[in-house]
Scaffold this motif. Structure first.
Motif, PDB file in Angstrom:
ATOM      1  N   VAL B 181      13.752   6.979   1.593  1.00  0.00           N
ATOM      2  CA  VAL B 181      12.874   5.810   1.760  1.00  0.00           C
ATOM      3  C   VAL B 181      13.652   4.501   1.802  1.00  0.00           C
ATOM      4  O   VAL B 181      13.048   3.435   1.888  1.00  0.00           O
ATOM      5  CB  VAL B 181      11.822   5.687   0.624  1.00  0.00           C
ATOM      6  N   ASN B 182      14.974   4.579   1.686  1.00  0.00           N
ATOM      7  CA  ASN B 182      15.747   3.323   1.668  1.00  0.00           C
ATOM      8  C   ASN B 182      17.119   3.548   2.322  1.00  0.00           C
ATOM      9  O   ASN B 182      17.419   4.645   2.818  1.00  0.00           O
ATOM     10  CB  ASN B 182      15.881   2.804   0.223  1.00  0.00           C
ATOM     11  N   ILE B 199      10.674   9.956   7.983  1.00  0.00           N
ATOM     12  CA  ILE B 199      10.099   9.408   6.750  1.00  0.00           C
ATOM     13  C   ILE B 199       8.581   9.504   6.801  1.00  0.00           C
ATOM     14  O   ILE B 199       7.967   9.203   7.825  1.00  0.00           O
ATOM     15  CB  ILE B 199      10.537   7.933   6.567  1.00  0.00           C
ATOM     16  N   THR B 201       6.501   9.451   3.218  1.00  0.00           N
ATOM     17  CA  THR B 201       6.075   8.723   2.027  1.00  0.00           C
ATOM     18  C   THR B 201       6.390   7.221   2.113  1.00  0.00           C
ATOM     19  O   THR B 201       5.538   6.386   1.804  1.00  0.00           O
ATOM     20  CB  THR B 201       6.753   9.346   0.780  1.00  0.00           C
ATOM     21  N   GLY B 202       7.590   6.872   2.529  1.00  0.00           N
ATOM     22  CA  GLY B 202       7.978   5.455   2.590  1.00  0.00           C
ATOM     23  C   GLY B 202       7.047   4.651   3.471  1.00  0.00           C
ATOM     24  O   GLY B 202       6.656   3.526   3.126  1.00  0.00           O
ATOM     25  N   THR B 206       3.441   1.093   3.651  1.00  0.00           N
ATOM     26  CA  THR B 206       3.562  -0.101   4.501  1.00  0.00           C
ATOM     27  C   THR B 206       2.185  -0.666   4.833  1.00  0.00           C
ATOM     28  O   THR B 206       1.176   0.049   4.762  1.00  0.00           O
ATOM     29  CB  THR B 206       4.310   0.209   5.817  1.00  0.00           C
ATOM     30  N   CYS B 287       2.417  13.269  -1.346  1.00  0.00           N
ATOM     31  CA  CYS B 287       3.456  12.251  -1.446  1.00  0.00           C
ATOM     32  C   CYS B 287       4.755  12.945  -1.835  1.00  0.00           C
ATOM     33  O   CYS B 287       4.729  14.004  -2.477  1.00  0.00           O
ATOM     34  CB  CYS B 287       3.095  11.310  -2.599  1.00  0.00           C
ATOM     35  N   ALA B 290      10.246  10.640  -3.534  1.00  0.00           N
ATOM     36  CA  ALA B 290      10.805   9.301  -3.331  1.00  0.00           C
ATOM     37  C   ALA B 290       9.799   8.196  -3.608  1.00  0.00           C
ATOM     38  O   ALA B 290      10.153   7.015  -3.540  1.00  0.00           O
ATOM     39  CB  ALA B 290      11.358   9.175  -1.911  1.00  0.00           C
ATOM     40  N   ILE B 294       9.871   3.450  -4.403  1.00  0.00           N
ATOM     41  CA  ILE B 294       9.139   2.418  -3.651  1.00  0.00           C
ATOM     42  C   ILE B 294       8.599   1.397  -4.652  1.00  0.00           C
ATOM     43  O   ILE B 294       7.814   1.744  -5.535  1.00  0.00           O
ATOM     44  CB  ILE B 294       7.983   3.045  -2.836  1.00  0.00           C
ATOM     45  N   PHE B 303      10.214  -2.841   6.476  1.00  0.00           N
ATOM     46  CA  PHE B 303      10.659  -1.579   5.863  1.00  0.00           C
ATOM     47  C   PHE B 303      11.857  -1.005   6.629  1.00  0.00           C
ATOM     48  O   PHE B 303      12.881  -0.660   6.033  1.00  0.00           O
ATOM     49  CB  PHE B 303       9.482  -0.590   5.854  1.00  0.00           C
TER      50      PHE B 303
END
Lengths: 92, 326
Positions: B181-182, B199, B201-202, B206, B287, B290, B294, B303
């Protein structure tokens, strides 16, 4: 070599934990019949009270959905894999 | 920056794909991802007919002139999905890419798709399935590790091991899903052998994602320990944020509940209530682990830009350690 019938985790409680059962059969219905002969309790999980395959039971033959073939009459031969799956309720 | 075979083949700026998610991946969200330089995906299983999918594709085209994709579900479903017609429609509409996912092989669709120039990405949860997809003709393959939300596969192999194991035997471009997620996750995935990331979940946190604001807030206050793996008994394990419905399913599976009992709780309607309507205890709230990483909501562009900026900084930091050959 026989037809391999794959059983999903939830139904292994009635197959003595067996994940794969080998049967001799010429079509899908016969495969399921042979499975039922060995494990009678599986019938109630696969078929409704009218003897119709439950809508939640999806059967793939060598990775192809039986509904796009000839359903329970789809021919099978030695070495084929009949995979019993439970439909995912969220997608369904 | 971060040009890979994935960016080249898909014609996108960043090797970041928003994986297809049931009831979430619709036109506005997919277009936002594509406009931000990634690849947005529409989930075809959200629709009953090819005509509905066609309208959604047209809507997406009206919102972006960038490439986007369509997910074709190969999961077992009560409602037979008109996948042949979905494929025909997306080819007809000139969609750039297809993401297939599920429990059976996508091989039957690949010849038509490839002949039409549609890039084929198969998403799976095991190295052996990735090898099979490559053999069947996939252009790219996504492997999702155990950290994933939604469908996990049955092997429980985390991304840290699944990626390099897959890379050892698969030659086509590899995408990584599960736990990313990052920028840290992104750069780690590249180091482990991926050429891009998928991705879910990330993106759910949003602003453009149709998940309910209360669900997003729930995500922000959740830790990586606030989730549970359920539905293993039906052979389709999924990870969800823990709520009353999930605890009920855990209890049912522990006592050996029948499929019919489980299916009364694990329904699409209850899932939608939880994630889209903000009734947080109503149903499954899929989900990934990760979620614990968040900490704020952002636009899709913020994002994606954030991931790339952080990954670039980390890449420089690693290079400065002196391990880079001159």
């Amino acid at each position: 070599m026989s037809v391999q019938v794959k059983v999903p985790p939830l139904l292994r409680q009635v197959t003595g934990r067996l994940a794969v059962v080998e049967v001799d059969a010429t079509h899908v219905a016969e495969s399921l019949g042979k499975l039922e002969e060995r494990f009678p309790r599986i019938k109630g999980h696969l078929f409704d009270e009218k003897g119709k395959l439950k809508s939640s039971i999806i059967i793939n033959i060598n990775g192809k959905d039986m509904r796009s073939l000839s359903g329970l009459q789809t021919p099978v031969k030695s070495g084929d894999v009949v995979n019993i799956l439970l439909a995912h309720p969220v997608i369904s | 920056m971060f040009k890979t075979r994935v960016t080249e083949m898909l014609g996108i700026e960043y090797p970041i794909i928003a994986g297809g998610m049931a009831h979430i991946s619709r036109a506005e969200f997919a277009a936002a991802v594509s406009n931000a330089g990634g690849l947005g995906i529409i989930t075809s299983a959200n629709f009953d007919s090819a005509e509905e999918l066609r309208q959604e594709i047209k809507k997406t085209k009206s919102l972006t002139n960038k490439p986007f994709g369509v997910n074709i579900s190969l999961f077992p479903s009560v409602r037979p999905l008109p996948n042949d017609k979905f494929v025909e429609t997306l080819i007809d509409e000139g969609v750039a890419a297809v993401e297939t996912s599920g429990t059976r092989s996508p091989a039957e669709y690949f010849p038509r798709l490839k002949e039409a120039g549609v890039k084929c990405i198969h998403k799976c949860a095991a190295a052996r399935h990735a090898r099979r997809a490559e053999k069947d003709g996939a252009d790219m393959v996504t492997v999702v590790g155990f950290e994933n939300g939604g469908a996990l596969g049955m092997d429980d192999v985390p991304t840290m091991v699944l990626l390099p194991v897959t890379r050892e035997t698969v030659k086509i471009p590899l995408l990584a899903g599960g736990g990313i997620v990052n920028g840290r996750g992104f750069i780690a995935a590249l180091a482990l052998g991926a050429e891009g990331v998928v991705i879910g979940t990330g993106f759910m946190a949003t602003k453009e994602c149709p998940t309910h604001p209360m669900f997003k807030e729930w995500m922000l206050r959740s830790k990586e320990t606030d989730l549970a793996v359920i539905e293993r008994s039906i052979g389709l394990p999924h990870r969800s944020l823990r709520n009353r419905a999930v605890e009920q399913v855990e209890e049912m599976e522990a006592r050996g509940a029948t499929f019919e009992e489980l299916a009364a709780v694990v329904t699409g309607e209850n899932y939608k209530k939880a994630i889209l309507d903000g009734e947080l205890d109503a149903g499954m709230a899929y989900c990934g682990l990760a979620v614990g990483l968040i900490h704020h909501t952002s636009t899709v562009k913020e994002f994606i830009d954030g991931i790339i900026a952080e990954a670039s900084a980390i890449a420089q930091q690693i290079a400065s350690l002196g391990g880079v050959a001159k």
